[in-house]
Every structure is written in C-alpha cells, then in structure tokens.
Design a protein around this motif. Structure first.
Motif, PDB file in Angstrom:
ATOM      1  N   THR A  95      24.126 -34.352 -19.974  1.00 45.32           N
ATOM      2  CA  THR A  95      25.073 -35.060 -19.205  1.00 45.32           C
ATOM      3  C   THR A  95      25.281 -34.468 -17.737  1.00 45.32           C
ATOM      4  O   THR A  95      25.782 -33.210 -17.548  1.00 45.32           O
ATOM      5  CB  THR A  95      26.171 -35.598 -19.795  1.00 45.32           C
ATOM      6  OG1 THR A  95      26.116 -35.986 -20.891  1.00 45.32           O
ATOM      7  CG2 THR A  95      27.061 -36.636 -18.817  1.00 45.32           C
ATOM      8  N   MET A  96      25.226 -34.987 -16.251  1.00 44.80           N
ATOM      9  CA  MET A  96      25.456 -34.428 -15.092  1.00 44.80           C
ATOM     10  C   MET A  96      27.074 -34.529 -15.270  1.00 44.80           C
ATOM     11  O   MET A  96      27.700 -35.750 -15.416  1.00 44.80           O
ATOM     12  CB  MET A  96      24.947 -35.424 -13.835  1.00 44.80           C
ATOM     13  CG  MET A  96      23.664 -35.090 -13.508  1.00 44.80           C
ATOM     14  SD  MET A  96      23.382 -35.594 -11.984  1.00 44.80           S
ATOM     15  CE  MET A  96      23.879 -34.552 -10.917  1.00 44.80           C
ATOM     16  N   GLU A  97      27.693 -33.366 -14.959  1.00 43.77           N
ATOM     17  CA  GLU A  97      29.282 -33.239 -15.421  1.00 43.77           C
ATOM     18  C   GLU A  97      30.202 -33.797 -14.048  1.00 43.77           C
ATOM     19  O   GLU A  97      29.779 -33.946 -13.143  1.00 43.77           O
ATOM     20  CB  GLU A  97      29.348 -31.793 -15.712  1.00 43.77           C
ATOM     21  CG  GLU A  97      28.866 -31.078 -16.743  1.00 43.77           C
ATOM     22  CD  GLU A  97      28.908 -29.571 -16.542  1.00 43.77           C
ATOM     23  OE1 GLU A  97      29.999 -29.200 -16.114  1.00 43.77           O
ATOM     24  OE2 GLU A  97      27.893 -28.987 -17.068  1.00 43.77           O
ATOM     25  N   ASP A  98      31.395 -33.952 -14.716  1.00 40.01           N
ATOM     26  CA  ASP A  98      32.471 -34.253 -13.842  1.00 40.01           C
ATOM     27  C   ASP A  98      32.552 -32.973 -13.020  1.00 40.01           C
ATOM     28  O   ASP A  98      32.124 -31.953 -13.276  1.00 40.01           O
ATOM     29  CB  ASP A  98      33.873 -34.827 -14.434  1.00 40.01           C
ATOM     30  CG  ASP A  98      33.409 -36.200 -14.720  1.00 40.01           C
ATOM     31  OD1 ASP A  98      32.530 -36.852 -14.291  1.00 40.01           O
ATOM     32  OD2 ASP A  98      34.119 -36.556 -15.977  1.00 40.01           O
ATOM     33  N   CYS A  99      33.561 -33.059 -11.908  1.00 40.91           N
ATOM     34  CA  CYS A  99      34.059 -31.718 -11.332  1.00 40.91           C
ATOM     35  C   CYS A  99      34.780 -31.106 -12.325  1.00 40.91           C
ATOM     36  O   CYS A  99      35.715 -31.428 -13.165  1.00 40.91           O
ATOM     37  CB  CYS A  99      34.974 -32.304 -10.103  1.00 40.91           C
ATOM     38  SG  CYS A  99      34.176 -33.151  -8.810  1.00 40.91           S
ATOM     39  N   VAL A 100      34.689 -29.670 -11.909  1.00 44.04           N
ATOM     40  CA  VAL A 100      35.364 -28.686 -12.850  1.00 44.04           C
ATOM     41  C   VAL A 100      36.995 -28.842 -12.496  1.00 44.04           C
ATOM     42  O   VAL A 100      37.737 -28.841 -13.470  1.00 44.04           O
ATOM     43  CB  VAL A 100      35.003 -27.237 -12.256  1.00 44.04           C
ATOM     44  CG1 VAL A 100      36.075 -26.203 -13.050  1.00 44.04           C
ATOM     45  CG2 VAL A 100      33.586 -26.845 -12.518  1.00 44.04           C
ATOM     46  N   PHE A 101      37.243 -29.104 -11.324  1.00 48.36           N
ATOM     47  CA  PHE A 101      38.671 -29.546 -10.847  1.00 48.36           C
ATOM     48  C   PHE A 101      38.709 -30.976 -10.885  1.00 48.36           C
ATOM     49  O   PHE A 101      38.147 -31.663 -10.093  1.00 48.36           O
ATOM     50  CB  PHE A 101      39.067 -28.855  -9.808  1.00 48.36           C
ATOM     51  CG  PHE A 101      39.261 -27.489  -9.636  1.00 48.36           C
ATOM     52  CD1 PHE A 101      40.375 -26.924 -10.215  1.00 48.36           C
ATOM     53  CD2 PHE A 101      38.488 -26.627  -8.747  1.00 48.36           C
ATOM     54  CE1 PHE A 101      40.417 -25.493 -10.333  1.00 48.36           C
ATOM     55  CE2 PHE A 101      38.344 -25.286  -9.012  1.00 48.36           C
ATOM     56  CZ  PHE A 101      39.663 -24.648  -9.487  1.00 48.36           C
ATOM     57  N   PRO A 102      39.275 -31.511 -11.756  1.00 52.71           N
ATOM     58  CA  PRO A 102      39.534 -33.402 -11.663  1.00 52.71           C
ATOM     59  C   PRO A 102      40.200 -33.341 -10.238  1.00 52.71           C
ATOM     60  O   PRO A 102      40.742 -32.933  -9.627  1.00 52.71           O
ATOM     61  CB  PRO A 102      40.835 -33.211 -12.705  1.00 52.71           C
ATOM     62  CG  PRO A 102      40.868 -32.221 -13.715  1.00 52.71           C
ATOM     63  CD  PRO A 102      40.429 -31.106 -12.802  1.00 52.71           C
ATOM     64  N   TYR A 103      39.660 -34.663  -9.875  1.00 50.70           N
ATOM     65  CA  TYR A 103      40.070 -35.248  -8.611  1.00 50.70           C
ATOM     66  C   TYR A 103      41.716 -35.297  -8.339  1.00 50.70           C
ATOM     67  O   TYR A 103      42.346 -35.263  -7.325  1.00 50.70           O
ATOM     68  CB  TYR A 103      39.507 -36.825  -8.438  1.00 50.70           C
ATOM     69  CG  TYR A 103      39.535 -37.206  -6.969  1.00 50.70           C
ATOM     70  CD1 TYR A 103      38.715 -36.625  -5.961  1.00 50.70           C
ATOM     71  CD2 TYR A 103      40.745 -37.590  -6.321  1.00 50.70           C
ATOM     72  CE1 TYR A 103      38.629 -36.865  -4.673  1.00 50.70           C
ATOM     73  CE2 TYR A 103      40.595 -37.975  -4.973  1.00 50.70           C
ATOM     74  CZ  TYR A 103      39.514 -37.724  -4.116  1.00 50.70           C
ATOM     75  OH  TYR A 103      39.885 -38.153  -2.913  1.00 50.70           O
ATOM     76  N   PHE A 156      42.955 -32.201  -7.171  1.00 53.20           N
ATOM     77  CA  PHE A 156      42.690 -31.814  -5.807  1.00 53.20           C
ATOM     78  C   PHE A 156      43.545 -32.970  -4.979  1.00 53.20           C
ATOM     79  O   PHE A 156      44.019 -32.387  -3.907  1.00 53.20           O
ATOM     80  CB  PHE A 156      41.110 -32.327  -5.510  1.00 53.20           C
ATOM     81  CG  PHE A 156      40.807 -32.448  -3.983  1.00 53.20           C
ATOM     82  CD1 PHE A 156      40.346 -31.124  -3.521  1.00 53.20           C
ATOM     83  CD2 PHE A 156      40.681 -33.610  -3.300  1.00 53.20           C
ATOM     84  CE1 PHE A 156      40.287 -31.081  -2.006  1.00 53.20           C
ATOM     85  CE2 PHE A 156      40.434 -33.550  -2.096  1.00 53.20           C
ATOM     86  CZ  PHE A 156      40.269 -32.141  -1.417  1.00 53.20           C
ATOM     87  N   ASP A 157      44.067 -34.120  -5.535  1.00 55.73           N
ATOM     88  CA  ASP A 157      44.720 -35.120  -4.531  1.00 55.73           C
ATOM     89  C   ASP A 157      46.085 -34.311  -4.804  1.00 55.73           C
ATOM     90  O   ASP A 157      46.813 -34.271  -3.800  1.00 55.73           O
ATOM     91  CB  ASP A 157      44.859 -36.226  -5.546  1.00 55.73           C
ATOM     92  CG  ASP A 157      44.670 -37.486  -4.353  1.00 55.73           C
ATOM     93  OD1 ASP A 157      44.453 -37.323  -3.148  1.00 55.73           O
ATOM     94  OD2 ASP A 157      45.086 -38.632  -4.826  1.00 55.73           O
ATOM     95  N   THR A 158      46.597 -33.653  -5.632  1.00 49.93           N
ATOM     96  CA  THR A 158      47.992 -33.099  -5.605  1.00 49.93           C
ATOM     97  C   THR A 158      47.900 -32.010  -4.764  1.00 49.93           C
ATOM     98  O   THR A 158      48.948 -31.826  -4.180  1.00 49.93           O
ATOM     99  CB  THR A 158      48.198 -32.644  -7.018  1.00 49.93           C
ATOM    100  OG1 THR A 158      48.201 -33.746  -8.215  1.00 49.93           O
ATOM    101  CG2 THR A 158      49.809 -31.913  -7.154  1.00 49.93           C
ATOM    102  N   VAL A 159      47.211 -31.080  -4.797  1.00 49.53           N
ATOM    103  CA  VAL A 159      46.914 -30.032  -3.843  1.00 49.53           C
ATOM    104  C   VAL A 159      46.882 -30.431  -2.364  1.00 49.53           C
ATOM    105  O   VAL A 159      47.598 -29.859  -1.344  1.00 49.53           O
ATOM    106  CB  VAL A 159      45.878 -28.920  -4.089  1.00 49.53           C
ATOM    107  CG1 VAL A 159      45.489 -27.949  -3.042  1.00 49.53           C
ATOM    108  CG2 VAL A 159      45.771 -28.522  -5.552  1.00 49.53           C
ATOM    109  N   LEU A 160      46.221 -31.699  -2.237  1.00 48.99           N
ATOM    110  CA  LEU A 160      46.101 -32.304  -0.846  1.00 48.99           C
ATOM    111  C   LEU A 160      47.454 -32.696  -0.252  1.00 48.99           C
ATOM    112  O   LEU A 160      47.689 -32.541   0.876  1.00 48.99           O
ATOM    113  CB  LEU A 160      45.115 -33.308  -0.777  1.00 48.99           C
ATOM    114  CG  LEU A 160      44.268 -33.539   0.436  1.00 48.99           C
ATOM    115  CD1 LEU A 160      43.751 -32.553   0.891  1.00 48.99           C
ATOM    116  CD2 LEU A 160      43.652 -34.915   0.310  1.00 48.99           C
ATOM    117  N   SER A 161      48.218 -33.463  -1.321  1.00 48.80           N
ATOM    118  CA  SER A 161      49.466 -33.979  -0.920  1.00 48.80           C
ATOM    119  C   SER A 161      50.431 -32.837  -0.631  1.00 48.80           C
ATOM    120  O   SER A 161      51.585 -33.319   0.168  1.00 48.80           O
ATOM    121  CB  SER A 161      49.769 -34.631  -1.942  1.00 48.80           C
ATOM    122  OG  SER A 161      50.145 -34.075  -2.995  1.00 48.80           O
ATOM    123  N   ASN A 162      50.395 -31.806  -1.207  1.00 50.13           N
ATOM    124  CA  ASN A 162      51.232 -30.643  -0.900  1.00 50.13           C
ATOM    125  C   ASN A 162      50.598 -29.623   0.121  1.00 50.13           C
ATOM    126  O   ASN A 162      51.442 -28.590   0.198  1.00 50.13           O
ATOM    127  CB  ASN A 162      51.664 -29.941  -2.251  1.00 50.13           C
ATOM    128  CG  ASN A 162      52.322 -30.626  -3.173  1.00 50.13           C
ATOM    129  OD1 ASN A 162      53.457 -31.161  -3.011  1.00 50.13           O
ATOM    130  ND2 ASN A 162      51.580 -31.423  -4.164  1.00 50.13           N
TER     131      ASN A 162
END
Length: 361
Positions: free
Chosen positions: A128-136, A139-145
């Motif tokens: 299978t082509m995998e999902d991101c190592v870091f879930p979106y 990333f969204d939480t890091v971005l919001s802070n």
C-alpha cells in the motif's frame, strides 16, 4: 574528552579502581589463576549513561538541519522526558555516531528502529502507498500554535509555511487517490488538486521587511526566494506526475520546464550558507525529469557536496536512487517509468530486516 568514538562504555569508564583481590587459603585455588575483573558503573538511565554524547548532540549536531540559527530548536534532545523514550535515546546516539564515523552507529540505529516499531505496534502492508508519517491532525495542531513558538517552518526545514501546508495536503490526497484505486470504494475527485495547483501558480515570495537594509540582507532574502521557488516548482512537478500523468504518455515541455527551473533555483542559492540543501526533495523531483547528462552530473555533485558538509546520509542515498531512475528510463523509455515506483521498491525490499524509509529532509 574525545568523542571520536561513541562506545560509551569506553569513553566514560571509571579509571584507577582497584582490581578484585583474592586471599590465598590452604587448599584454595591460587589467586594467580583468577582473572582481574574491571569495575562496572551502574546508571540510573540511558540519558545518564550517554550524557557526554547527548550534550554534544544538543550543542552541535542538532543545529545542522536548521536553515537559520533558532533560539528554540525542536531538534534538541530533551533530558527531562519522563518516561525516558529509549528509542529516541538510541536514535540520537545513532545520529551522533554518524557525524563522527563511529562503529556503534548501525547498532544504535537498529535498536532505535526496533524499539520504535514495538512501541507503535503498527504493521503496514508493504504493497500500500502509505499515509503521512505525521498525521495531518498533528500538523494542523502544530500550525495552529505556531504563533506561540519562536520558529517557523522555513527556519526549520527551508520550506515556507504556506508551501508546507500544501506538502501535507498533497501527501494526504495522493494516499487517498491510491486507496480509491485499490479499494474501488469511491472515485477520486480532482477538484481539490486543481485548486492547489492554482494556489501554487499564484504564490510568490514576499521579501522580508529587512530585505534591502544592506547587501548581506539582500543576498539572504534572495536565497530564501530561490529555495522557496524550488519547493513551489517541485510541488507542481509532483502533482503532475501523481495526479495528471498517465503511464506511457509523454511529459509536456512545460512540465520539463518546471524541472529545469527548480534546478536553476537550487543552484542560484549561495553555497556559503548551504540553504539550497533544504531543497533536496524538489531537486530529486527535478532530477528524475531531466535527461540532460550535464545537468544530471551537476545534481550528483550537489548531493556529494551536501553529504560531505552536513554528514547526513540522505544526500548520499539520493545519488544511487537517481541513478536507478535514470537507468530504468534508459532501459524502458522515459515515458514508461514512474519514478515513484522506483522509490517504493527501496522501502519494500525484502533484503532489509527492518523497513527502509527514504528521507529527503
């Protein structure tokens, strides 16, 4: 104390301790036959055991990946973590060992990966082509802070925040598209991809307020622009190959132009601050599309220089990967090779006891 080797037992072993003594008694084994037993040190944690090396990592090695010097560096190893993440200690030891060519590097790396996989308890189908190592969501939480932090994505990895968001979106969408093909549950909607392409086409670097304060500031801002543009054009290349290209069809000249422009932006960054090394991933995308021999040679030289100056294996590992892509293109024809499959073959190989994950920065 020299840290040329990371064998902690030898580097922090106590000195001057007396040997174990034995007393001769009638009928006992002569003391000369006893082997001297060196004293041992008991450590309360791995952090304590490897403290000199972890200190050097925090003062020197963890700054190498950064685009700029940051007061708060998320790559630093935190010694106050409780419970102590054993796999992380071994990962830092492996990375430090790589920087000083230690023979213990592979051992620490293997241990770190084993412990990480055990702690995650995650087993992924290699087909299978995998999902991101870091879930979106992460990333969204890091971005919001991010407004609370003393770093930004460009300072961390050389990719502007707006483009880093697109990297995460495209990675998630490519996984969804692959799943739609394999499960036949739903048809993939390209509308979002079209919107992302339009946003990339219209995006441009905005000079910093201090860009023209003096000559050095001007050069610095131009380097930022070139690195950012390499990412922008590289993302457009990736989007075409993943979402637009059909196997067996030719690649339009306008797409090949994106590859050439990406290469030009990378080489336009001054070598003094090594900012261009942050654009390894878009450079790899461009290299897979460019068939000009002299350009391919220049890309190999760049990766070799970055490998020597940073001591990160990702630059060294990119070279044989590109050469394999070019070899397949020569054999099967440029139109018939999807370089994503060449990458996939590397981390699904049965030759490796642990799953290989290619890293481009």
């Amino acid at each position: 104390m020299s840290l040329g080797t990371l064998d902690a037992e030898s580097s922090i072993r106590s000195k001057g301790s007396p040997d174990l003594e034995t007393i001769d008694e009638p009928g006992s084994i002569p003391s000369s036959l006893f082997t001297s037993v060196p004293p041992t040190i008991e450590y309360s944690s791995l952090t304590q055991r490897f403290k000199p090396i972890l200190n050097r990592y925090n003062s020197e090695f963890c700054t190498i990946p950064l685009t700029f010097q940051l007061r708060i560096n998320p790559f630093r190893y935190r010694v106050d973590l409780d419970p102590e993440p054993t796999f992380l200690v071994h990962a830092v030891m492996a990375l430090s060992g790589h920087h000083v060519n230690s023979i213990s590097t592979l051992s620490h790396r293997h241990t770190s990966l084993q412990l990480l996989r055990q702690s995650l308890n995650v087993f992924i189908d290699a087909e299978t082509m995998e999902d991101c190592v870091f879930p979106y969501a992460y990333f969204d939480t890091v971005l919001s802070n991010q407004h609370k932090r003393e770093w930004d994505f460009f300072g961390l990895c050389g990719c502007p925040t707006a483009l880093a968001k697109i990297v995460m979106q495209v990675a998630r969408l490519s996984a969804e598209r692959q799943n739609s093909f394999s499960t036949l549950v739903f048809a993939f909607d390209n509308t979002v991809i079209s919107e992302i392409e339009q946003s990339l086409e219209s995006w441009c670097h905005i000079p910093a307020a201090t860009a023209f304060r003096d000559e050095d500031s001007m050069h610095q801002d131009q380097d930022v622009m070139h690195c950012s543009e390499a990412w922008r054009n590289g993302l457009l290349l990736y989007i075409f190959r993943v979402f637009r290209w059909e196997p067996g069809t030719s690649v339009p000249t306008r797409i090949l132009y994106r590859a050439r422009v990406t290469m030009d932006h990378v080489t336009s960054c001054r070598s003094v601050n090594m900012m261009a090394r942050q654009a390894l991933l878009p450079l790899f995308f461009a290299g897979c599309e460019l068939r000009d021999r002299s350009t391919q040679t220049d890309i190999i030289k760049l990766c070799s220089v970055w490998d020597e100056r940073t001591r990160y294996q990702m630059f060294r590992n990119t070279i044989p990967l590109l050469e394999e892509v070019w070899a397949e293109q020569e054999t099967k024809g440029f139109e018939n090779v999807w370089w994503g499959q060449v990458v996939d073959k590397q981390h699904t190989s049965k030759a490796h006891p642990l799953k290989v994950r290619l890293c481009f920065g």
